[in-house]
Motif scaffolding. Structure first.
Motif, PDB file in Angstrom:
ATOM      1  N   ARG A   1       0.822  -1.217   0.000  1.00  0.00           N
ATOM      2  CA  ARG A   1       0.000   0.000   0.000  1.00  0.00           C
ATOM      3  C   ARG A   1       0.854   1.265   0.000  1.00  0.00           C
ATOM      4  O   ARG A   1       0.323   2.371   0.063  1.00  0.00           O
ATOM      5  CB  ARG A   1      -0.934   0.011   1.213  1.00  0.00           C
ATOM      6  CG  ARG A   1      -2.018  -1.073   1.163  1.00  0.00           C
ATOM      7  CD  ARG A   1      -2.954  -0.960   2.364  1.00  0.00           C
ATOM      8  NE  ARG A   1      -3.552   0.364   2.450  1.00  0.00           N
ATOM      9  CZ  ARG A   1      -4.279   0.771   3.496  1.00  0.00           C
ATOM     10  NH1 ARG A   1      -4.461  -0.023   4.528  1.00  0.00           N
ATOM     11  NH2 ARG A   1      -4.809   1.983   3.509  1.00  0.00           N
ATOM     12  N   LEU A   2       2.161   1.109  -0.063  1.00  0.00           N
ATOM     13  CA  LEU A   2       3.034   2.270  -0.075  1.00  0.00           C
ATOM     14  C   LEU A   2       2.958   2.992  -1.413  1.00  0.00           C
ATOM     15  O   LEU A   2       2.720   2.379  -2.453  1.00  0.00           O
ATOM     16  CB  LEU A   2       4.481   1.856   0.189  1.00  0.00           C
ATOM     17  CG  LEU A   2       4.811   1.251   1.560  1.00  0.00           C
ATOM     18  CD1 LEU A   2       6.284   0.863   1.612  1.00  0.00           C
ATOM     19  CD2 LEU A   2       4.472   2.217   2.684  1.00  0.00           C
ATOM     20  N   SER A   3       3.207   4.307  -1.385  1.00  0.00           N
ATOM     21  CA  SER A   3       3.316   5.065  -2.627  1.00  0.00           C
ATOM     22  C   SER A   3       4.611   4.688  -3.329  1.00  0.00           C
ATOM     23  O   SER A   3       5.510   4.066  -2.742  1.00  0.00           O
ATOM     24  CB  SER A   3       3.306   6.566  -2.326  1.00  0.00           C
ATOM     25  OG  SER A   3       4.510   6.952  -1.678  1.00  0.00           O
ATOM     26  N   VAL A   4       4.731   5.086  -4.591  1.00  0.00           N
ATOM     27  CA  VAL A   4       5.939   4.760  -5.349  1.00  0.00           C
ATOM     28  C   VAL A   4       7.167   5.409  -4.702  1.00  0.00           C
ATOM     29  O   VAL A   4       8.258   4.839  -4.686  1.00  0.00           O
ATOM     30  CB  VAL A   4       5.777   5.192  -6.824  1.00  0.00           C
ATOM     31  CG1 VAL A   4       5.656   6.701  -6.957  1.00  0.00           C
ATOM     32  CG2 VAL A   4       6.947   4.700  -7.664  1.00  0.00           C
ATOM     33  N   GLY A   5       6.990   6.606  -4.133  1.00  0.00           N
ATOM     34  CA  GLY A   5       8.106   7.254  -3.456  1.00  0.00           C
ATOM     35  C   GLY A   5       8.517   6.522  -2.186  1.00  0.00           C
ATOM     36  O   GLY A   5       9.702   6.401  -1.876  1.00  0.00           O
ATOM     37  N   GLN A   6       7.537   6.014  -1.439  1.00  0.00           N
ATOM     38  CA  GLN A   6       7.850   5.258  -0.227  1.00  0.00           C
ATOM     39  C   GLN A   6       8.524   3.927  -0.557  1.00  0.00           C
ATOM     40  O   GLN A   6       9.419   3.478   0.166  1.00  0.00           O
ATOM     41  CB  GLN A   6       6.574   5.037   0.578  1.00  0.00           C
ATOM     42  CG  GLN A   6       6.027   6.297   1.232  1.00  0.00           C
ATOM     43  CD  GLN A   6       4.669   6.067   1.863  1.00  0.00           C
ATOM     44  OE1 GLN A   6       3.777   5.438   1.281  1.00  0.00           O
ATOM     45  NE2 GLN A   6       4.493   6.563   3.079  1.00  0.00           N
TER      46      GLN A   6
END
Length: 584
Positions: free
Chosen positions: A505-510
């Motif tokens: 569920r993390l963003s691409v940046g995370q």
């Protein structure tokens, strides 16, 4: 070009007759997309002549704020004001065009205002040359020709309007319109395309460049640009920077392009939409870095001062407590001396204890959190990877399909190679072979025994991972959870609030941050980095670049980041037609 839309919830268009007062404003903009808070009461103003660079972590609301300012999002609360004398042009990261549109119709839409001005000038010229307005009929006031004469006052008004139109047409290059269209198409790599070609047949990069070309040709009254250089080559970026320098309307640019931010903007705004903050820095990107560095130094100073005061307060409390215990008892045979000395001392100790406790409570309530450490690669353990001839890894005669044909490469400590080349040239393929993740069709890769390679892929693949961030990191590190938590937070890549978030569920940046955390934790001897600055905040990019420069082992880096390539221009290798050679 996506134009601003009046009447959208929370948006207001104000036609400003005074060009000098033109501006774009977001006031306490609050936006929730699905179940996710993206913008919390964010405020921002961009005035005429300003080119504001919008930066921030991925997923913090930059694109959402641009869409809100463009009038493409309904707001939960807050207001958007566009006070401009005309339309606001919006370039999203993935632009769309009307169904059935062709390159020609897009260009016609972009130049429609010039066509309108030209027709109005021709009408005015006809009025001035004939002295009439072209109407017909018989009746009072008609001349023998049946046409109404233009009075002196009307003629003066026509002359004034004609002069205004001519000045505007000339200022915006209307006389050279065909040449301008050709130049813009050429510089954005669209000049060889059939203008009757439907836009839906264009690649994503071609559509983005066509949308940008439309904005440049139309030159709207305000500009909202979301990553405008994503699909541009160096020549196109240089041209765009020069064009933006001449642009006079309010302009907001969301970008990770450090060279664009350093050369084209007049101010930087760092956005953290969910927290509701916008921090504005005057000047370009270098000024932003200087101010941020000074703020970081102040943070360390405040943290050290807080720690020192905390330690001193605890010592005071300990001394006061000891003093209280010393005078805490009274012998029956010594009541007089106790009353004379011990009672006063005990009261003083009690007062000192209360004051120290109060001060300690205040300090704990006003805790200054430890700043994150700068990114840095720890020296690898001494065992293994000690080359006798100074080479840690040697590649000879590598062949992979048609993209890698006979590549030779020797990687020794301290060497750094930046690999460039067109998309599809085989750069990522070469890195996977060097990393041992792909077997070449021919040739061999030989590394020193015990060599630990730090490989950073271009895209993260945690799609099947259901565990939280901390558990995933600990599993990949084969480490105890407590040790993994300390390691994960050391550089500030993640906070404790992120530990239980499922990785899928993390963003691409995370996800990129998680890859970086794993990379640094491996303590590698050699680095293979594929587009290392992708999806990172600019502050993190600067830290990563410094960490790479301080790394003592060999580095091979594939990047389109123009600032990185410029910084390492003496170390460039180009992969073209399967061959790796120094870049010209």
């Amino acid at each position: 070009m996506s134009a601003s839309k009046a009447g959208q919830a929370g948006a207001q268009d104000v036609l400003s007759g005074d060009h000098g007062s033109a501006h774009l404003i977001a006031e306490n903009v609050h936006c929730v997309l699905g179940d996710r808070l993206v913008l919390r009461d964010v405020s921002l103003k961009v005035s005429r002549g300003e080119r504001v660079g919008l930066i921030g972590e991925n997923g913090r609301g930059k694109s959402t704020l641009l869409r809100a300012l463009a009038g493409e999002l309904a707001l939960q609360r807050g207001q958007v004001v566009r006070a401009v004398a005309g339309q606001v042009g919006f370039l999203p990261q993935q632009p769309g065009f009307p169904v059935g549109a062709t390159i020609e119709t897009v260009l016609a839409r972009a130049t429609a205002e010039f066509v309108d001005m030209a027709e109005r000038m021709r009408a005015a010229e006809e009025l001035m040359s004939t002295g009439h307005d072209g109407s017909s009929g018989d009746g009072p006031g008609k001349g023998g020709s049946g046409r109404e004469d233009v009075g002196k006052d009307d003629l003066s008004e026509v002359l004034s309007e004609y002069g205004r139109l001519q000045d505007e047409f000339d200022r915006r290059g209307g006389w050279e319109l065909d040449a301008r269209v050709g130049e813009v198409l050429d510089v954005f790599g669209l000049g060889t395309l059939d203008r009757l070609r439907p836009t839906e047949t264009l690649s994503g990069g071609e559509r983005s460049r066509l949308a940008l070309a439309e904005l440049v040709l139309a030159e709207p009254a305000g500009l909202l640009l979301d990553e405008p250089t994503n699909h541009l080559d160096d020549r196109a970026v240089d041209w765009l920077v020069q064009w933006l320098a001449q642009y006079q309307g309010p302009c907001l640019i969301a970008s990770h392009d450090r060279l664009l931010l350093d050369t084209a903007v007049t101010a930087i705004v760092d956005l953290d939409g969910p927290r509701g903050t916008t921090v504005r820095y005057g000047g370009g990107y270098r000024d932003y870095l200087d101010e941020r560095s000074a703020a970081q130094a102040r943070w360390w100073q405040q943290y050290r001062a807080w720690r020192q005061e905390l330690a001193e307060t605890r010592r005071k409390l300990e001394r006061a407590t000891r003093t209280g215990r010393t005078f805490g008892g009274m012998r029956d045979s010594d009541k007089l001396s106790y009353n004379l000395a011990g009672g006063g001392a005990q009261a003083a100790a009690a007062r000192a204890t209360r004051a120290a406790r109060q001060q300690l409570g205040r300090l704990l309530d006003e805790e200054v959190h430890r700043p994150p450490e700068p990114l840095a690669f720890q020296p690898p353990e001494s065992e293994g990877a000690e080359p006798s001839d100074g080479v840690l890894l040697r590649a000879a005669g590598l062949v992979v399909g048609d993209v890698v044909r006979g590549v030779d490469l020797e990687l020794a400590p301290g060497s750094l190679h930046v690999v460039t080349g067109a998309n599809g040239a085989g750069k990522s393929t070469l890195l996977t072979v060097l990393a041992g993740l792909r077997v070449p069709d021919a040739g061999a890769v030989v590394g020193e025994p015990g060599l630990r390679i730090g490989y950073l892929p271009q895209e993260s693949d945690f799609s099947q991972e259901r565990r939280g961030v901390l558990d995933t990191f600990a599993a990949h590190r084969s480490a105890y959870v407590d040790d993994a938590a300390r390691e994960l937070t050391r550089f500030g890549l993640f906070g404790t609030a992120d530990f239980d978030v499922p990785v899928n569920r993390l963003s691409v940046g995370q996800l990129r941050r998680l890859e970086l955390a794993l990379l640094f934790s491996r303590r590698p001897h050699l680095l293979l980095l594929d587009e290392p600055t992708n999806h990172l905040s600019l502050a993190l990019v600067e830290q990563l670049q410094e960490a790479i420069e301080q790394f003592t082992g060999p580095v091979v880096m594939v990047t389109h980041d123009r600032a990185l390539r410029e910084h390492h221009r003496d170390n460039l290798l180009e992969l073209a037609e399967g061959r790796l050679a120094p870049s010209a």
